[in-house]
Design an enzyme around this catalytic site. Structure first.
Site, PDB file in Angstrom:
ATOM      1  N   PRO A  97       0.783  -1.084  -0.366  1.00 10.24           N
ATOM      2  CA  PRO A  97      -0.361   0.232   0.081  1.00 10.24           C
ATOM      3  C   PRO A  97       1.139   1.237  -0.199  1.00 10.24           C
ATOM      4  O   PRO A  97       1.175   1.695   0.532  1.00 10.24           O
ATOM      5  CB  PRO A  97      -1.195  -0.036   1.672  1.00 10.24           C
ATOM      6  CG  PRO A  97      -0.848  -1.597   1.287  1.00 10.24           C
ATOM      7  CD  PRO A  97       0.451  -2.025   1.163  1.00 10.24           C
ATOM      8  N   GLU A  98       0.628   2.548  -1.204  1.00 14.71           N
ATOM      9  CA  GLU A  98       0.962   3.420  -0.998  1.00 14.71           C
ATOM     10  C   GLU A  98       0.424   4.234  -1.345  1.00 14.71           C
ATOM     11  O   GLU A  98      -0.439   4.220  -1.629  1.00 14.71           O
ATOM     12  CB  GLU A  98       2.613   3.204  -1.897  1.00 14.71           C
ATOM     13  CG  GLU A  98       3.407   2.103  -1.684  1.00 14.71           C
ATOM     14  CD  GLU A  98       4.953   2.010  -2.706  1.00 14.71           C
ATOM     15  OE1 GLU A  98       5.713   2.938  -2.957  1.00 14.71           O
ATOM     16  OE2 GLU A  98       5.716   1.598  -1.937  1.00 14.71           O
ATOM     17  N   LYS A 138      -0.674   8.082   2.711  1.00 15.85           N
ATOM     18  CA  LYS A 138      -0.953   6.764   3.078  1.00 15.85           C
ATOM     19  C   LYS A 138      -2.437   6.461   3.975  1.00 15.85           C
ATOM     20  O   LYS A 138      -2.918   5.663   4.528  1.00 15.85           O
ATOM     21  CB  LYS A 138      -0.167   5.938   3.271  1.00 15.85           C
ATOM     22  CG  LYS A 138       1.158   5.819   2.383  1.00 15.85           C
ATOM     23  CD  LYS A 138       2.214   4.943   2.590  1.00 15.85           C
ATOM     24  CE  LYS A 138       3.735   5.677   2.676  1.00 15.85           C
ATOM     25  NZ  LYS A 138       4.195   4.515   2.901  1.00 15.85           N
ATOM     26  N   ASN A 188       8.264   1.846  -0.379  1.00 16.91           N
ATOM     27  CA  ASN A 188       9.175   1.927  -0.473  1.00 16.91           C
ATOM     28  C   ASN A 188       9.113   1.558  -2.024  1.00 16.91           C
ATOM     29  O   ASN A 188      10.545   1.339  -2.317  1.00 16.91           O
ATOM     30  CB  ASN A 188       9.302   0.585   0.597  1.00 16.91           C
ATOM     31  CG  ASN A 188      10.779   0.212   0.856  1.00 16.91           C
ATOM     32  OD1 ASN A 188      11.620   1.266   0.571  1.00 16.91           O
ATOM     33  ND2 ASN A 188      11.493  -0.981   1.354  1.00 16.91           N
ATOM     34  N   ARG A 237      13.931   0.602   6.838  1.00 18.46           N
ATOM     35  CA  ARG A 237      13.412  -0.495   5.938  1.00 18.46           C
ATOM     36  C   ARG A 237      15.024  -0.510   4.804  1.00 18.46           C
ATOM     37  O   ARG A 237      15.589   0.033   4.985  1.00 18.46           O
ATOM     38  CB  ARG A 237      12.400   0.662   4.825  1.00 18.46           C
ATOM     39  CG  ARG A 237      11.636   1.537   5.461  1.00 18.46           C
ATOM     40  CD  ARG A 237      11.041   0.392   5.672  1.00 18.46           C
ATOM     41  NE  ARG A 237       9.697  -0.577   5.264  1.00 18.46           N
ATOM     42  CZ  ARG A 237       8.712   0.150   4.158  1.00 18.46           C
ATOM     43  NH1 ARG A 237       8.178   1.857   5.009  1.00 18.46           N
ATOM     44  NH2 ARG A 237       8.038   0.421   2.771  1.00 18.46           N
TER      45      ARG A 237
END
Ligand SMILES: [Zn+2]
Length: 269
Positions: free
Chosen positions: A2-3, A51, A169, A250
């Site tokens: 989910p971006e 988001k 990411n 990340r």
């Protein structure tokens, strides 16, 4: 993953299913909202901010409230027709069910779910930088916020939602590859920050309205990214093995040849 584009799509699905509808029953399965009952409330609209998902509601006493949720890595909302089988996710991941006469909205594995007066939404999303897919997208402001922290690595800065809201990411890795910039480059040494911000916006906007995220232009499985998720596979440009390493909180994927450290010769993209 989910971006910003996924959350934008999700907001649209919820809007089509529920906007203008009266909620006939609600079932919250998170402790902080366990006693909340939205039956009789009306859904005004569903919107995304970076988001974050904002479901704006009208209470029977005319007060305006917002049900906020965040998808993080694994959350999802689905809309079903009444009586339709709920597919896709196991029932134990359900965090909320909202029923209206025409649709059932089910939220799976949602995070940070809270109900706040709409006037206080800023407490939840006011810290965010310009929203890449928002009606008020402001590229110059995003560049200014990024440039405010010249020592930060560009890989971390693009994920920092206070700079610009919506990049996760996947798009971070892909944008850096397309611009030929190492994720470890300090923001102050990135050759063309406005160009990078513009590319991030174009990539998210291009993926709006569909669920497959692609930065290559291909929607075929296994061909949708240049570097993301492709550790040890050959770079699509130079054949070098794609690398994966931790950067901040990340992991990041990159091509050590196409994205040399402190590059000042971006690969065109
Ligand atoms: Zn390469």
């Amino acid at each position: 993953m989910p971006e910003g584009d996924t959350v934008w799509n999700t907001a649209r699905v919820l809007h089509r299913a529920l906007a203008g509808a009266r909620i006939t029953s609600s079932d919250f399965r998170v402790p902080q909202l366990a006693t909340t009952d939205l039956s009789g409330w009306t859904v005004r609209e569903s919107a995304s901010r970076g988001k974050h998902l904002l479901l704006r509601l009208h209470a029977p006493n005319d007060a305006r409230w917002t049900l906020h949720s965040h998808l993080r890595m694994d959350g999802a909302w689905r809309a079903y027709a009444p009586g339709e089988r709920w597919t896709g996710r196991p029932a134990h991941l359900i965090r909320v069910v909202l029923r209206s006469p025409g649709a059932v909205a089910v939220g799976y594995h949602l995070h940070e779910m809270t109900l706040v007066p709409t006037a206080e939404e800023d407490q939840l999303v006011g810290h965010l930088g310009p929203d890449l897919l928002g009606p008020d997208w402001d590229a110059a402001e995003a560049v200014r916020r990024l440039a405010d922290h010249p020592e930060q690595t560009i890989g971390e800065a693009l994920l920092d939602q206070r700079n610009l809201a919506g990049v996760g990411n996947l798009y971070k890795c892909e944008v850096l590859f397309l611009r030929g910039v190492s994720p470890w480059t300090p923001v102050g040494a990135v050759p063309d920050l406005p160009g990078m911000v513009a590319l991030a916006q174009r990539l998210l906007a291009a993926n709006r309205g569909r669920w497959t995220q692609s930065s290559t232009g291909s929607l075929y499985r296994g061909q949708t990214s240049y570097v993301y998720g492709r550790r040890a596979q050959p770079c699509r440009r130079c054949g070098t093995a794609i690398r994966k390493e931790e950067l901040g909180e990340r992991v990041t994927y990159w091509c050590p040849v196409c994205q040399p450290e402190h590059s000042d010769t971006p690969v065109s993209g």
